[in-house]
Scaffold this motif. Structure first.
Motif, mmCIF file in Angstrom:
data_model
loop_
_atom_site.group_PDB
_atom_site.id
_atom_site.type_symbol
_atom_site.label_atom_id
_atom_site.label_comp_id
_atom_site.label_asym_id
_atom_site.label_seq_id
_atom_site.Cartn_x
_atom_site.Cartn_y
_atom_site.Cartn_z
ATOM 1 N N ALA A 62 0.825 -1.208 0.000
ATOM 2 C CA ALA A 62 0.000 0.000 0.000
ATOM 3 C C ALA A 62 0.860 1.259 0.000
ATOM 4 C CB ALA A 62 -0.935 -0.005 1.219
ATOM 5 N N TYR A 69 -4.183 6.316 -3.169
ATOM 6 C CA TYR A 69 -5.077 6.138 -2.030
ATOM 7 C C TYR A 69 -5.237 7.432 -1.236
ATOM 8 C CZ TYR A 69 -3.704 1.256 -2.958
ATOM 9 O OH TYR A 69 -3.427 0.049 -3.541
ATOM 10 N N LEU A 73 -7.611 6.310 4.084
ATOM 11 C CA LEU A 73 -7.194 4.911 4.076
ATOM 12 C C LEU A 73 -5.961 4.715 4.939
ATOM 13 C CD1 LEU A 73 -7.372 1.985 3.054
ATOM 14 C CD2 LEU A 73 -5.903 2.675 1.148
ATOM 15 N N ASP A 126 -7.149 0.185 -6.983
ATOM 16 C CA ASP A 126 -7.709 1.415 -6.413
ATOM 17 C C ASP A 126 -8.190 1.151 -4.988
ATOM 18 O OD1 ASP A 126 -10.906 1.393 -8.221
ATOM 19 O OD2 ASP A 126 -10.260 0.252 -6.485
ATOM 20 N N GLU A 127 -8.523 2.202 -4.309
ATOM 21 C CA GLU A 127 -8.821 2.126 -2.888
ATOM 22 C C GLU A 127 -10.093 1.339 -2.604
ATOM 23 O OE1 GLU A 127 -8.040 5.617 -0.510
ATOM 24 O OE2 GLU A 127 -10.062 5.483 0.323
#
Length: 256
Positions: A62, A69, A73, A126-127
């Motif tokens: 991540a 992001y 998040l 994607d988030e």
């Protein structure tokens, strides 16, 4: 993006406790398992330790994609990573008590494991899909650990009974935090959730080698949910909860 504004809107909840302190005095002599039972259960305890420790690899993935992001998040991931490291420390204490390996030997075994995220790369794009795969995984783990309550009670020491309940509570809270995050950041994408979760379930049930990705390790040693349960208890349950989010902010009871 204004980080302070996002954090004001979304604050992940956390219960702070120390697995190392809770299990500090745990010894093999206190645990009610025969040598045969310990040998039989070794792959399960090692799998649990690895899975929790693998959160550091997921977090690193991540971080490498940070530009994709939101700050929200990462406010979740910081709390989540701390909790998962705490769980890994607890499983390490249990493994040491059961199998007599030193902390250094365990760390070397963990470091030698292969890490490959290609199997789940599509969910990291994607988030929204990252949140869904984590929410699915945390809910599956919650159900699996909850089913282990009786086993940990059978082992004898009170701290092990407390341990499994605290870990399970954390996993449930992570799941709830993720659904809240989706509601805050991606409410408009909730109609996409059913198809995305169908794909997550497909990849999970397909099996294949688990390569230290933290998520989608539900065919490993000690995991006790059937494919039907993974679908009905996890994937379908998340869709229903998110549909409530799509129609309005859910209550705390709905999220849990």
């Amino acid at each position: 993006m204004n980080t302070q504004t996002v954090r004001d809107e979304y604050r992940p909840r956390q219960r702070r406790w120390s697995a190392a302190e809770l299990l500090d005095r745990l010894t093999l002599r206190e645990i009610e398992l025969s040598s045969e039972q310990r040998e039989e259960l070794e792959p399960s305890f090692w799998n649990f330790l690895c899975s929790e420790d693998d959160s550091r690899h997921f977090y690193r993935q991540a971080q490498a994609r940070r530009g994709r992001y939101s700050d929200a998040l990462f406010s979740f991931l910081e709390v989540w990573r701390e909790d998962e490291a705490n769980h890994a420390a607890g499983f390490k204490k249990i493994y040491q008590a059961l199998y007599g390996q030193s902390s250094e030997a365990i760390d070397a075994r963990l470091a030698a494991r292969r890490v490959d995220f290609s199997r789940i790369e599509e969910f990291l794009g994607d988030e929204f899909t990252l949140c869904l795969v984590l929410a699915y995984d945390e809910l599956a783990t919650t159900h699996a650990y909850h089913r282990d309550f009786a086993f940990y009670e059978s082992l004898g020491p009170d701290e092990l009974k407390t341990w499994i309940r605290l870990v399970t509570s954390d996993e449930a809270l992570h799941h709830a935090n993720l659904l809240r995050l989706i509601g805050h950041q991606h409410r408009h994408r909730v109609p996409e959730a059913r198809r995305a979760l169908d794909r997550i379930l497909e990849i999970d049930l397909r099996g294949g080698d688990y390569e230290a990705t933290f998520v989608l390790d539900h065919s490993g040693a000690g995991f006790n949910l059937s494919p039907e349960e993974l679908s009905s208890l996890c994937a379908q349950a998340i869709v229903k909860k998110l549909e409530r989010i799509h129609g309005g902010v859910p209550t705390a009871q709905e999220l849990m």
